[in-house]
Design a protein around this motif. Structure first.
Motif, mmCIF file in Angstrom:
data_model
loop_
_atom_site.group_PDB
_atom_site.id
_atom_site.type_symbol
_atom_site.label_atom_id
_atom_site.label_comp_id
_atom_site.label_asym_id
_atom_site.label_seq_id
_atom_site.Cartn_x
_atom_site.Cartn_y
_atom_site.Cartn_z
ATOM 1 N N ASP A 147 0.817 -1.224 0.000
ATOM 2 C CA ASP A 147 0.000 0.000 0.000
ATOM 3 C C ASP A 147 0.844 1.265 0.000
ATOM 4 O O ASP A 147 1.947 1.304 0.544
ATOM 5 C CB ASP A 147 -0.909 0.025 1.242
ATOM 6 C CG ASP A 147 -2.112 -0.889 1.072
ATOM 7 O OD1 ASP A 147 -2.223 -1.509 -0.012
ATOM 8 O OD2 ASP A 147 -2.899 -0.984 2.018
ATOM 9 N N LEU A 148 0.248 2.307 -0.617
ATOM 10 C CA LEU A 148 0.880 3.621 -0.631
ATOM 11 C C LEU A 148 1.083 4.149 0.784
ATOM 12 O O LEU A 148 1.959 4.968 1.033
ATOM 13 C CB LEU A 148 -0.001 4.611 -1.410
ATOM 14 C CG LEU A 148 -0.092 4.374 -2.917
ATOM 15 C CD1 LEU A 148 -1.188 5.250 -3.509
ATOM 16 C CD2 LEU A 148 1.247 4.699 -3.569
ATOM 17 N N THR A 149 0.262 3.652 1.711
ATOM 18 C CA THR A 149 0.383 4.125 3.087
ATOM 19 C C THR A 149 1.510 3.421 3.841
ATOM 20 O O THR A 149 1.821 3.773 4.968
ATOM 21 C CB THR A 149 -0.935 3.874 3.854
ATOM 22 O OG1 THR A 149 -1.306 2.511 3.668
ATOM 23 C CG2 THR A 149 -2.035 4.783 3.356
ATOM 24 N N ASP A 150 2.103 2.397 3.240
ATOM 25 C CA ASP A 150 3.182 1.664 3.904
ATOM 26 C C ASP A 150 4.538 1.810 3.214
ATOM 27 O O ASP A 150 5.570 1.608 3.837
ATOM 28 C CB ASP A 150 2.842 0.163 3.958
ATOM 29 C CG ASP A 150 1.768 -0.134 4.988
ATOM 30 O OD1 ASP A 150 1.969 0.246 6.146
ATOM 31 O OD2 ASP A 150 0.732 -0.707 4.611
ATOM 32 N N THR A 151 4.481 2.136 1.934
ATOM 33 C CA THR A 151 5.702 2.117 1.134
ATOM 34 C C THR A 151 5.940 3.468 0.453
ATOM 35 O O THR A 151 4.999 4.110 -0.001
ATOM 36 C CB THR A 151 5.601 1.021 0.052
ATOM 37 O OG1 THR A 151 5.398 -0.238 0.691
ATOM 38 C CG2 THR A 151 6.857 0.963 -0.805
ATOM 39 N N PHE A 152 7.193 3.892 0.400
ATOM 40 C CA PHE A 152 7.550 5.129 -0.316
ATOM 41 C C PHE A 152 7.772 4.800 -1.794
ATOM 42 O O PHE A 152 8.803 4.220 -2.157
ATOM 43 C CB PHE A 152 8.851 5.723 0.246
ATOM 44 C CG PHE A 152 8.742 6.264 1.641
ATOM 45 C CD1 PHE A 152 8.105 7.481 1.892
ATOM 46 C CD2 PHE A 152 9.302 5.572 2.708
ATOM 47 C CE1 PHE A 152 8.031 7.990 3.184
ATOM 48 C CE2 PHE A 152 9.225 6.071 3.999
ATOM 49 C CZ PHE A 152 8.590 7.285 4.249
ATOM 50 N N TYR A 153 6.799 5.159 -2.637
ATOM 51 C CA TYR A 153 6.950 4.933 -4.069
ATOM 52 C C TYR A 153 7.600 6.156 -4.725
ATOM 53 O O TYR A 153 7.301 7.286 -4.367
ATOM 54 C CB TYR A 153 5.593 4.677 -4.731
ATOM 55 C CG TYR A 153 5.077 3.276 -4.457
ATOM 56 C CD1 TYR A 153 5.400 2.231 -5.309
ATOM 57 C CD2 TYR A 153 4.297 3.024 -3.334
ATOM 58 C CE1 TYR A 153 4.941 0.942 -5.055
ATOM 59 C CE2 TYR A 153 3.838 1.744 -3.067
ATOM 60 C CZ TYR A 153 4.158 0.713 -3.927
ATOM 61 O OH TYR A 153 3.715 -0.560 -3.664
#
Ligand code: PHE
Length: 333
Positions: A147-153
């Motif tokens: 998820d975007l809330t867990d990982t720095f994309y």
């Protein structure tokens, strides 16, 4: 003449004075020289007596002059040495020595430990592809860690690695078995900062792939490692767990550092303190993706948080201290 000359010589205070004394008595117009020059005026009987006496006196004065000159030079030399003396006992160091960061010290200690067990140290990039960080590691499309809330994309396909496990993929794609590597470095997760969490932290990954590698090899390796790192009386506890890229998987706890497993208030009487690492047997699908035949080869992998190990080893109670680079903190190590 002789007495006067010797008296003069003893009283002299410089090399010039000494030279003046020499001229006064022995120079061309000197007192003794004039006596020798006037020898002709003396009678035949007096001449040898006076001549001998005068020569003796001249030799004596010359010797005294030379001795006085030596003594005086020696005195000047001693004075000069005294003046040029350097006191090397004074501590004039103005530059402070640096200190090894406790995190780096821990990484080096861990690496050296694994090197002594036959592992090779490799490196992997902090900026990874989604493919290596998730897909190749058998992570399901809908896994929450994606998820975007867990990982720095950075883009849709590129991210800051969330663990060091993609180094496993890179190793298996480039090295033929037998593989025995460890890799330490930075990892990133979208976490709020508190005493034990930081969006940037550190992990150390280990991977072994060869023929006939079993769970027993994994357990043995971890046990040896824990005893070397924390002490012979430390025990481990393997708890079943789930990771997409290992099967079976486990989490490993180590005995409480205060009571060494007996049970005390620090560990709420359980005897166990922290969860040290995640591990397991490399999933056949992961071997396959990397072009390694799962029928022929098997392997195990493990990953651990280095920041927490550092904090336990050095008695640091706040993870922020590791990254603030406050000299008052760093100077203690
Ligand atoms: N990558 C896992 C994590 O970050 C740890 C792990 C590594 C588990 C290797 C199993 C094998 O939690």
């Amino acid at each position: 003449i002789k007495e006067e000359a010797l008296k003069n010589i003893n009283g002299m205070n410089s090399l010039e004075e000494l030279e003046n004394i020499r001229i006064k008595f022995l120079g061309k117009k000197g007192e003794l020289t004039s006596i020798l020059r006037d020898m002709g005026k003396l009678s035949k009987d007096e001449r040898p007596v006076i001549g001998q006496l005068a020569n003796e006196i001249r030799q004596e004065i010359e010797k005294e002059l030379a001795d006085a000159k030596d003594r005086f030079k020696e005195k000047l030399k001693l004075e000069r040495i005294e003046k040029e003396k350097i006191d090397i006992s004074i501590n004039k160091r103005t530059r402070k020595l640096g200190h090894k960061h406790p995190l780096l010290a821990t990484i080096e200690e861990l690496e050296n430990l694994f090197i002594s067990m036959g592992f090779t140290v490799v490196e992997g990039p902090e900026i990874e592809t989604v493919e290596y960080n998730f897909d190749a590691l058998n992570s399901p499309e809908n896994h929450p860690s994606r998820d975007l809330t867990d990982t720095f994309y950075i883009t849709e396909d590129i991210l800051l690695r969330t663990h060091t496990s993609p180094v496993q993929i890179r190793a298996m794609k480039t090295i033929k078995p037998p593989i025995r590597i460890v890799s330490a470095g930075r990892t990133f997760r979208f976490d709020d900062v508190d005493d034990t969490h930081s969006p940037m932290f550190h992990q150390l990954e280990g991977l072994v792939v060869d023929e006939n590698i079993s769970m027993a090899n994994l357990i043995d390796t971890i046990n040896i490692f824990v005893k070397e790192l924390f002490g012979k009386d430390m025990k481990t506890r393997f708890r079943p767990h789930y990771f997409p890229f290992t099967e079976p998987s486990a989490e490993v706890d180590v005995s409480c550092f205060s009571c060494k497993g007996k049970g005390c208030p620090v560990c709420d009487g359980t005897g166990w303190s922290m969860e040290l690492l995640g591990c397991g047997m490399v999933h056949p699908k992961v071997l396959e993706v990397c072009g390694i035949d799962p029928e022929k080869y098997s392997g195990f992998a493990f990953g651990m948080g280095i920041d927490r190990i550092t904090m336990v080893k050095y008695g640091i109670n706040n993870i922020r201290l590791l990254f603030e680079n406050d000299n008052r903190f760093l100077e203690q190590f």
